[in-house]
Design an enzyme around this catalytic site. Structure first.
Site, PDB file in Angstrom:
ATOM      1  N   LYS A  24      34.310  43.225  44.475  1.00  0.00           N
ATOM      2  CA  LYS A  24      35.469  42.969  45.349  1.00  0.00           C
ATOM      3  C   LYS A  24      35.822  44.231  46.128  1.00  0.00           C
ATOM      4  O   LYS A  24      36.018  44.191  47.341  1.00  0.00           O
ATOM      5  CB  LYS A  24      36.669  42.569  44.500  1.00  0.00           C
ATOM      6  CG  LYS A  24      38.016  42.698  45.217  1.00  0.00           C
ATOM      7  CD  LYS A  24      39.206  42.333  44.372  1.00  0.00           C
ATOM      8  CE  LYS A  24      39.789  43.442  43.590  1.00  0.00           C
ATOM      9  NZ  LYS A  24      40.702  44.346  44.286  1.00  0.00           N
ATOM     10  N   CYS A 118      48.896  44.693  43.870  1.00  0.00           N
ATOM     11  CA  CYS A 118      49.335  44.461  42.478  1.00  0.00           C
ATOM     12  C   CYS A 118      50.619  45.266  42.199  1.00  0.00           C
ATOM     13  O   CYS A 118      50.791  46.359  42.680  1.00  0.00           O
ATOM     14  CB  CYS A 118      48.285  44.962  41.502  1.00  0.00           C
ATOM     15  SG  CYS A 118      46.778  44.064  41.591  1.00  0.00           S
ATOM     16  N   ARG A 123      52.207  52.445  45.571  1.00  0.00           N
ATOM     17  CA  ARG A 123      50.880  52.516  46.197  1.00  0.00           C
ATOM     18  C   ARG A 123      51.026  53.337  47.486  1.00  0.00           C
ATOM     19  O   ARG A 123      51.206  52.813  48.550  1.00  0.00           O
ATOM     20  CB  ARG A 123      50.364  51.110  46.517  1.00  0.00           C
ATOM     21  CG  ARG A 123      50.364  50.147  45.346  1.00  0.00           C
ATOM     22  CD  ARG A 123      49.459  50.538  44.209  1.00  0.00           C
ATOM     23  NE  ARG A 123      48.052  50.534  44.557  1.00  0.00           N
ATOM     24  CZ  ARG A 123      47.270  49.455  44.459  1.00  0.00           C
ATOM     25  NH1 ARG A 123      47.788  48.336  44.095  1.00  0.00           N
ATOM     26  NH2 ARG A 123      45.994  49.513  44.769  1.00  0.00           N
ATOM     27  N   ASP A 309      40.710  50.725  36.531  1.00  0.00           N
ATOM     28  CA  ASP A 309      40.625  49.257  36.569  1.00  0.00           C
ATOM     29  C   ASP A 309      39.972  48.683  35.319  1.00  0.00           C
ATOM     30  O   ASP A 309      39.960  47.468  35.139  1.00  0.00           O
ATOM     31  CB  ASP A 309      39.835  48.806  37.816  1.00  0.00           C
ATOM     32  CG  ASP A 309      40.538  49.232  39.095  1.00  0.00           C
ATOM     33  OD1 ASP A 309      39.857  49.408  40.116  1.00  0.00           O
ATOM     34  OD2 ASP A 309      41.765  49.419  39.058  1.00  0.00           O
ATOM     35  N   ARG A 402      42.100  36.590  42.090  1.00  0.00           N
ATOM     36  CA  ARG A 402      42.017  37.494  43.255  1.00  0.00           C
ATOM     37  C   ARG A 402      40.763  38.356  43.173  1.00  0.00           C
ATOM     38  O   ARG A 402      40.186  38.723  44.179  1.00  0.00           O
ATOM     39  CB  ARG A 402      43.245  38.426  43.287  1.00  0.00           C
ATOM     40  CG  ARG A 402      44.504  37.806  43.832  1.00  0.00           C
ATOM     41  CD  ARG A 402      45.586  38.842  44.003  1.00  0.00           C
ATOM     42  NE  ARG A 402      45.075  40.013  44.714  1.00  0.00           N
ATOM     43  CZ  ARG A 402      45.714  41.181  44.767  1.00  0.00           C
ATOM     44  NH1 ARG A 402      46.864  41.348  44.122  1.00  0.00           N
ATOM     45  NH2 ARG A 402      45.215  42.205  45.430  1.00  0.00           N
TER      46      ARG A 402
END
Ligand code: EPZ
Length: 423
Positions: A24, A118, A123, A309, A402
């Site tokens: 992704k 998210c 961010r 992640d 997602r």
């Protein structure tokens, strides 16, 4: 709007073989980079996930023409329409910020509302704006709208990022290929998806060197042309599926694994005592009967350190280790929220602060209704449910959809007792 959730009955060791999808976090910048040329680009191994569909909706709105079938995207953007992108499109996708570069390069002006993403913490986009400013762009911010202009064009520069930022590095790589003059990026990110972007840009005619380090050199070229490129496999999906196999003590071969992108994961598996075998481009997680060992410090960081992640999916494994493990999430201040859900399932956790926690194991996890609070936390809940005794129902699985292509279908193929429901 219908609510989708997963129902998982835990305790079954996963067995069999599975192939991971395309990444992704590589496919998103690659699609944005195709907007740099008016020629046809063909991207293979593109994961068919919600974030990709959202980005395709935006580029279609901007005038791109494409077909997307069997994970192959054939796209051509003869010109990028000069119209504001609807706020609701951008809000749903953090990676929409990667549209700044190609639209600015093609049109000399771009306006975009602050990206969504998210709820894992602040961010910041300072690194992006810092890079664009160094390239000579004029920046204005009003309410939550960012406007960049470059007249007559961007100018190559020496850019020292305030901190390594994956999408900021990607934005500036896309913007600097055809700037007037060469650029040197320092404290750049070089995650596997950044490297994949550089490989594709070079196939389009760019001249980028040093992208396996934080020091990347971009030699100016006049124009970029069309390309055919296959998206790199998703090393984060590999890590998630490997954690699921390990926590269920099954035997699973994960094919299309980019083994060299996961050195730190293999090191942590060794430290925890998870048996596995690497061969070519696959990893086989092997069954075991012993107790796992704790990890003194699972510390996340920029590549090649342990990926933030993978922190949540891997931490579920640590609930089964005999002893105390420390998790240190250095990148996001809101990425330990899923630990509260794990506690409800029976995990023994001591939250030290927003970035650190102790996992005391082993503990038996029991199934119960839980929610996923972000993409990777959602994946961690799936891993926990596979390990738990009893049935777990996970809501908010739109987060999981997602970033993971058919995760429930893949797990079912490996023997998991998992069903998707819609109400
Ligand atoms: C990208 O986000 C990824 N998204 C994220 O993946 C990933 O978590 C993140 O990089 C970090 O690897 C995409 O690629 C679309 P950042 P980005 O700017 O670019 C802090 C997922 O689950 N930081 O690299 O927005 C920094 O302040 C998503 O697929 C440090 O603390 O992230 C920021 O808060 C979620 N120290 C955060 O990390 C450093 O040395 C992420 O920064 C560098 C950064």
């Amino acid at each position: 709007m219908s609510i989708q959730y997963l129902r998982i009955k835990g305790g079954t060791p996963l067995q069999g073989e599975i192939s991971v999808s395309g990444s992704k976090n590589a496919a998103l910048p690659l699609i944005c980079a195709t907007l740099l040329t008016d020629q046809e680009c063909i991207l293979k191994n593109v994961p068919d996930i919600a974030d990709i569909q959202t980005l395709l909706k935006i580029v279609k709105f901007l005038g791109s023409e494409f077909t997307f079938e069997n994970n192959t995207l054939t796209i051509r953007t003869e010109k990028i329409l000069k119209k504001p992108i609807p706020h609701e499109y951008v809000k749903g996708l953090r990676a929409s910020i990667l549209l700044l570069a190609p639209i600015l390069v093609r049109n000399g002006r771009v306006q975009l509302s602050y990206p969504g993403g998210c709820p894992i913490g602040k961010r910041p986009i300072e690194s992006h704006l810092h890079g664009f400013k160094k390239l000579g762009a004029h920046i204005s911010q009003k309410n939550d709208l960012i406007t960049l202009t470059s007249d007559p064009s961007l100018i190559g520069a020496e850019i020292v990022f305030p901190e390594a930022s994956v999408t900021a590095t990607e934005n500036i790589l896309i913007a600097s290929c055809t700037a007037k003059g060469n650029s040197n990026l320092k404290i750049a990110s070089f995650e596997p998806h950044v490297q994949d972007l550089c490989k594709m840009l070079n196939k389009m005619g760019a001249k980028i060197r040093g992208f396996q380090s934080p020091f990347i050199h971009v030699q100016s070229v006049k124009k970029l042309h069309g390309v055919t490129h296959s998206v790199t496999s998703d090393y984060l999906e590999v890590g998630t599926l490997a954690a699921a196999a390990a926590v269920t003590r099954g035997e699973v071969r994960i094919k299309k694994t980019p083994v060299d992108q996961l050195d730190i994961l293999w090191q942590k598996f060794e430290e925890a005592g998870v048996p596995f075998k690497l061969d070519g481009n696959s990893v086989t997680i092997l069954p075991y009967r012993h107790k796992l060992k704790p990890i003194t410090k699972l510390k996340t960081g920029v590549f090649p350190a342990f990926p933030t992640d993978l922190q949540a999916p891997f931490t579920v494994l640590l609930t089964q280790a005999k002893g105390v493990s420390k998790v240190f999430e250095t990148m996001f201040e809101g990425r330990l929220g899923y630990l509260f859900e794990l506690e409800k399932m029976g995990a023994k956790i001591e939250i030290l602060n927003a970035n650190q926690a102790l996992i005391i194991g082993p503990t038996k996890l029991r199934g119960l209704p839980i929610a996923s609070c972000d993409l990777r936390a959602g994946a961690a809940m799936v891993v926990a449910a596979l390990c738990a005794k009893g049935v777990t129902e996970i809501s908010n699985i739109n987060y999981i959809d997602r970033g993971y292509e058919n995760l429930d279908v893949k797990l079912k193929k490996l023997g998991a007792d998992i069903e998707r429901f819609q109400v």
